[in-house]
Design an enzyme around this catalytic site. Structure first.
Site, PDB file in Angstrom:
ATOM      1  N   ASP A  36      -5.354  -4.855  -1.627  1.00 44.11           N
ATOM      2  CA  ASP A  36      -4.301  -4.240  -0.763  1.00 44.11           C
ATOM      3  C   ASP A  36      -3.500  -5.294  -0.415  1.00 44.11           C
ATOM      4  O   ASP A  36      -4.009  -6.435   0.230  1.00 44.11           O
ATOM      5  CB  ASP A  36      -4.789  -3.343   0.251  1.00 44.11           C
ATOM      6  CG  ASP A  36      -4.034  -2.577   0.884  1.00 44.11           C
ATOM      7  OD1 ASP A  36      -3.147  -2.974   1.477  1.00 44.11           O
ATOM      8  OD2 ASP A  36      -4.279  -1.408   0.739  1.00 44.11           O
TER       9      ASP A  36
ATOM     10  N   SER B 292       0.843  -1.043  -0.082  1.00 47.81           N
ATOM     11  CA  SER B 292       0.040   0.020  -0.010  1.00 47.81           C
ATOM     12  C   SER B 292       0.896   1.412  -0.008  1.00 47.81           C
ATOM     13  O   SER B 292       1.734   1.369  -0.870  1.00 47.81           O
ATOM     14  CB  SER B 292      -0.842  -0.012   1.304  1.00 47.81           C
ATOM     15  OG  SER B 292      -2.116   0.922   1.085  1.00 47.81           O
TER      16      SER B 292
END
Length: 364
Positions: free
Chosen positions: A218, A72
């Protein structure tokens, strides 16, 4: 050979495995004394704290880097730093990070903010209500054209073709396979804008990213960040953990919002905590053995360091992960810069010499 705990064995490769052979090769090229691997946590706008930490490290000529692992926002920082270093060395890396976060700060409209004086900036009540309302819909319903300003930003700032050929660091960009839950680590020699976006794909906000027909979310769901590739694939024996989530909270959540925030945080750091626990256990087991092979020696020699965000009020609220507003990001940068400088003052001399983290904290 040593008798390791069952949980620790799962972390380690068998002697004849591809990972062990790679580990053996790393021993042929001893690292420089102050060479660091970086493990960078994700956390949305909170990643500006990591920007500040990297800024401090890049200003110190003693610090050199081999591998960077991140998910991320941690992956964004890693790739932007590599791009900047590739084109302009240390100063280029600092400039690239500053440019990236400056552009990120321009994405949030002023009307979405409310100020309380000083550094007290937060999302406005209307924006919070809008975010709650949006939670009833999927990203495909709210954003059918899949508009993502971050894609345009990354294409402007990152020369992916050149980075694949000339990256100055080993990069490990974590993403989570939606249908299996497995961690996928994208490497520098294959990296594309879609792979980087996959690492930061929050499914309640962004469209699922497909790569070669595989859907990804993610990377924080599977590793935030992944530490093991810095052990298996890098020669440097020092790993610096840059954490955005506190290792331990002082209070127990009681309200609905507090409980939801804690559940989300636990989900994103569970794999990291378990991985560090296994490193701590295996190092304990290796320490007591008398006969050490290459793998045992490598485990014994790996040194961990940590810069965290403990006691920073600015990083305690979940909602501020969306607060990509220049004053807030600059505040986090300055706090990260200070923490980075403090770590350098206290521990720079330990790089290549000893661990500066109490590994027993992972066991209790």
């Amino acid at each position: 050979m040593i008798d390791l705990p069952t949980s620790a064995r799962r972390l380690l490769p068998s002697v004849g495995s591809r990972l062990f052979k790679r580990l053996w090769r790393t021993r042929l090229s001893p690292p420089s004394p102050a060479r660091l691997n970086l493990a960078l946590q994700g956390g949305g706008a909170h990643g500006a704290f990591t920007w500040g930490v990297l800024d401090a490290l890049l200003q110190d000529p003693r610090m050199h880097f081999e591998g960077i692992s991140g998910s991320s926002a941690g992956a964004m920082n890693a790739v932007v730093m590599a791009q900047g270093w590739m084109t302009g060395g240390r100063d280029g890396a600092r400039e690239a990070l500053a440019q990236f976060w400056t552009e990120v700060s321009q994405q949030l409209p002023w009307g979405m903010l409310t100020t309380g004086g000083g550094d007290a900036i937060s999302l406005s009540p209307a924006t919070k209500m809008l975010a709650q309302w949006a939670g009833f819909f999927s990203p495909t319903e709210l954003n059918p054209l899949a508009i993502n300003p971050l894609r345009s930003l990354l294409k402007r700032q990152i020369d992916f073709e050149r980075l694949r050929a000339e990256s100055p660091f080993k990069l490990f960009v974590g993403a989570t396979q939606v249908n299996t839950g497995k961690l996928r680590l994208f490497r520098e020699h294959e990296l594309t804008v879609d792979m980087l976006l996959a690492s930061a794909c929050l499914p309640k906000i962004h469209h699922t990213v497909e790569i070669d027909g595989e859907p990804y979310w993610d990377g924080g769901f599977a590793a935030n960040p992944a530490v093991f590739p810095l052990f298996y694939d890098c020669a440097a024996g020092d790993v610096l953990l840059v954490l955005l989530a506190p290792l331990k909270h002082q209070g127990t959540p009681h309200t609905k919002d507090e409980i939801e925030a804690r559940m989300e945080e636990l989900g994103f750091k569970a794999h990291f905590m378990r991985e560090m626990q296994m490193f701590a256990r295996t190092q304990d087991a290796v320490h007591v053995t008398q006969h050490q092979g290459p793998l045992e020696q490598r485990l014994q020699s790996v040194r961990f360091h940590m810069i965290d965000s403990s006691n920073l009020e600015s990083l305690q609220r979940r909602e501020t992960k969306m607060l990509a507003h220049a004053p807030f990001l600059n505040l986090l940068h300055d706090q990260g810069l200070l923490r980075g400088q403090q770590w350098l003052d206290a521990h720079a001399g330990a790089v290549g010499q000893r661990t500066t983290v109490d590994m027993q904290q992972w066991l209790v």
